[in-house]
Motif scaffolding. Structure first.
Motif, PDB file in Angstrom:
ATOM      1  N   LEU A 144      12.860  52.676  65.061  1.00  0.00           N
ATOM      2  CA  LEU A 144      13.419  53.865  65.711  1.00  0.00           C
ATOM      3  C   LEU A 144      14.706  53.499  66.461  1.00  0.00           C
ATOM      4  CD1 LEU A 144      10.338  55.725  67.250  1.00  0.00           C
ATOM      5  CD2 LEU A 144      11.432  56.074  65.039  1.00  0.00           C
ATOM      6  N   LEU A 150      17.503  58.941  61.385  1.00  0.00           N
ATOM      7  CA  LEU A 150      16.574  57.981  60.769  1.00  0.00           C
ATOM      8  C   LEU A 150      16.500  58.197  59.269  1.00  0.00           C
ATOM      9  CD1 LEU A 150      13.606  57.815  63.289  1.00  0.00           C
ATOM     10  CD2 LEU A 150      15.166  55.974  62.671  1.00  0.00           C
ATOM     11  N   ILE A 194      15.586  62.081  64.345  1.00  0.00           N
ATOM     12  CA  ILE A 194      14.861  62.054  63.069  1.00  0.00           C
ATOM     13  C   ILE A 194      15.845  62.184  61.908  1.00  0.00           C
ATOM     14  CG2 ILE A 194      13.202  63.316  61.640  1.00  0.00           C
ATOM     15  CD1 ILE A 194      11.764  64.025  64.332  1.00  0.00           C
ATOM     16  N   THR A 245      18.849  54.683  64.837  1.00  0.00           N
ATOM     17  CA  THR A 245      19.524  55.818  65.490  1.00  0.00           C
ATOM     18  C   THR A 245      20.683  55.307  66.344  1.00  0.00           C
ATOM     19  OG1 THR A 245      17.932  55.703  67.296  1.00  0.00           O
ATOM     20  CG2 THR A 245      17.466  57.298  65.571  1.00  0.00           C
ATOM     21  N   GLN A 303      20.368  57.597  71.845  1.00  0.00           N
ATOM     22  CA  GLN A 303      19.292  57.020  72.646  1.00  0.00           C
ATOM     23  C   GLN A 303      19.574  57.174  74.138  1.00  0.00           C
ATOM     24  OE1 GLN A 303      18.832  52.965  71.293  1.00  0.00           O
ATOM     25  NE2 GLN A 303      18.683  53.628  69.172  1.00  0.00           N
TER      26      GLN A 303
END
Lengths: 217, 220
Positions: free
Chosen positions: A60, B195, B192, A64, A69
């Motif tokens: 994760l 990703l 998401i 990204t 983040q």
């Protein structure tokens, strides 16, 4: 036309910004190393129940953008009622982000330490934790140093992103100067030069450390 | 957690994800061209080209991408360089990733055994033909990995283009946050989408690697 004489009155502001950039790099860098080692140890020696989900979480972080983040950490945590100052959100976000990358490096460095080292330490009566602490991790640290150093240099450049959260580091302080003078090119150029110098200094210091580490090995 | 909100914004997130992919693709095209030029200059016989190439790579890799974006987009107009956010983003990120890629590509070329070069030259092939017919085909599989890694880095880096106003995934997410006050759900949905894009790139590179038989050399 360009006029670099607008810069000198703001030299203090830029220097202060550069100092904060260095401080953020040191704090986040330290966090990324300590947490990176811990993550590597847990993935290697921890129970499967923890190490497997950790790998998913690592993806994760690797899949990204850092900026997203940081937004998630800063604004998302605020929504959940956790209010952290932008500075500490930034240090945490950067530190955890690079800890994930460092963990991979430490993991393979630990695996690359000869198994005989562990066996020798154990047969001398050291427990597993003590053997790790006194023999395996020190050797792995030497192996991991160049790559972790590389990541720290990338981290230095990524501290610029914290300006977006409102952390008064080099870029944000330059923007303060720009809003007073309307001279973006001169200020961002000066900022680029300062980052380049910080980068050179860091490369030099890490290069020296890597040569020392090579000599010890 | 407001799942209904995520479902509601999903179509818009998808649209924004397409913009991110466009930006990444445009930057990648510019980056590849820059990387090839930089490698050619680095392997030139003339010291001046080698020096220029090395200096460019050092400066680009020694300064933050964010500062480069700001310098081009906000500082550019002072030099008469008026670019749209998308243009400024694609050009800056392309020229940025090109420097990183050139290092990897050069590494792949010099990883080909030097005897190959000497053998081709001694058979009468010129420098260019030797490169084209013997060195590059052998270096190509090695180049895949560095290109893949850099494409992933580039794609994640496109999020920074939101700061100069390129309407891509991160920028759109911010807009949804200001209208919904639900940063956690919105940024998670955008995450998401990133990703999925990154995963697709990694699988694509893995596929190409297995095609060239270099998959066991390591994962992207």
């Amino acid at each position: 036309m360009l006029d670099f004489s607008v810069l000198p009155p703001y030299a203090d502001l830029l220097a202060t910004g550069a100092l904060w950039t260095v401080l953020i790099t040191v704090l986040a860098g330290a966090l990324s190393v300590v947490l990176g080692v811990l993550l590597a140890l847990v993935t290697l020696y921890g129970p499967k129940l923890i190490s497997l989900p950790l790998r998913g979480i690592a993806f994760l972080f690797m899949g990204t953008p850092l900026l997203l983040q940081l937004y998630l950490l800063y604004y998302g945590l605020a929504q959940l009622g956790v209010l952290l100052p932008a500075f500490w959100t930034g240090v945490m976000g950067l530190g955890v982000h690079y800890a994930v990358y460092n963990a991979d490096i430490f993991r393979s460095a630990i695996q690359s330490v000869d198994e005989g080292q562990m066996e020798a330490a154990r047969s001398l009566g050291f427990g597993r934790t003590a053997a790790l602490r006194h023999f395996i991790i020190p050797q792995a640290t030497l192996t991991a140093l160049p790559q972790v150093g590389n990541n720290s240099i990338i981290l230095l450049k990524d501290t610029a992103v914290l300006s977006v959260l409102g952390v008064a580091e080099l870029v944000l302080n330059a923007q303060r100067g720009i809003s007073a003078t309307y001279r973006p090119f001169e200020f961002y150029f000066a900022v680029a030069v300062l980052y380049y110098l910080l980068n050179l200094a860091m490369e030099w210091a890490l290069g020296r450390a890597a040569r020392k580490a090579e000599a010890i090995r | 957690m407001d799942v209904a909100l995520i479902q509601r914004i999903a179509p818009f997130i998808l649209e924004a994800a397409l913009k991110t992919m466009q930006l990444a693709a445009a930057s990648l095209a510019i980056g590849l061209a820059a990387a090839v030029a930089l490698v050619a200059a680095r392997m030139s016989r003339q010291a001046i080209w080698r020096g220029l190439s090395a200096a460019y790579v050092s400066v680009i890799r020694g300064t933050p991408l964010l500062v480069q974006l700001f310098l081009v987009f906000f500082g550019g107009p002072q030099l008469g360089l008026n670019l749209t956010p998308f243009q400024a983003g694609a050009i800056t990120m392309g020229l940025n990733i090109g420097a990183y890629m050139s290092v990897g590509l050069h590494g792949a070329i010099i990883a080909v055994e030097h005897g190959q070069y000497e053998a081709a030259r001694s058979l009468g092939f010129g420098r260019l033909d030797t490169m084209r017919l013997f060195i590059l085909p052998q270096a190509a599989p090695l180049m895949l990995r560095t290109l893949g890694v850099n494409t992933v880095i580039l794609t994640k880096g496109t999020a920074l283009a939101s700061t100069i106003g390129v309407v891509e995934l991160t920028y759109s997410a911010q807009r949804f946050v200001t209208s919904t006050y639900k940063p956690f759900e919105v940024f998670a949905a955008a995450g998401i989408a990133y990703l999925i894009i990154i995963l697709a790139i990694m699988l694509g590179i893995r596929g190409l690697e297995s095609l060239f038989g270099t998959a066991e050399r390591g994962r992207v």
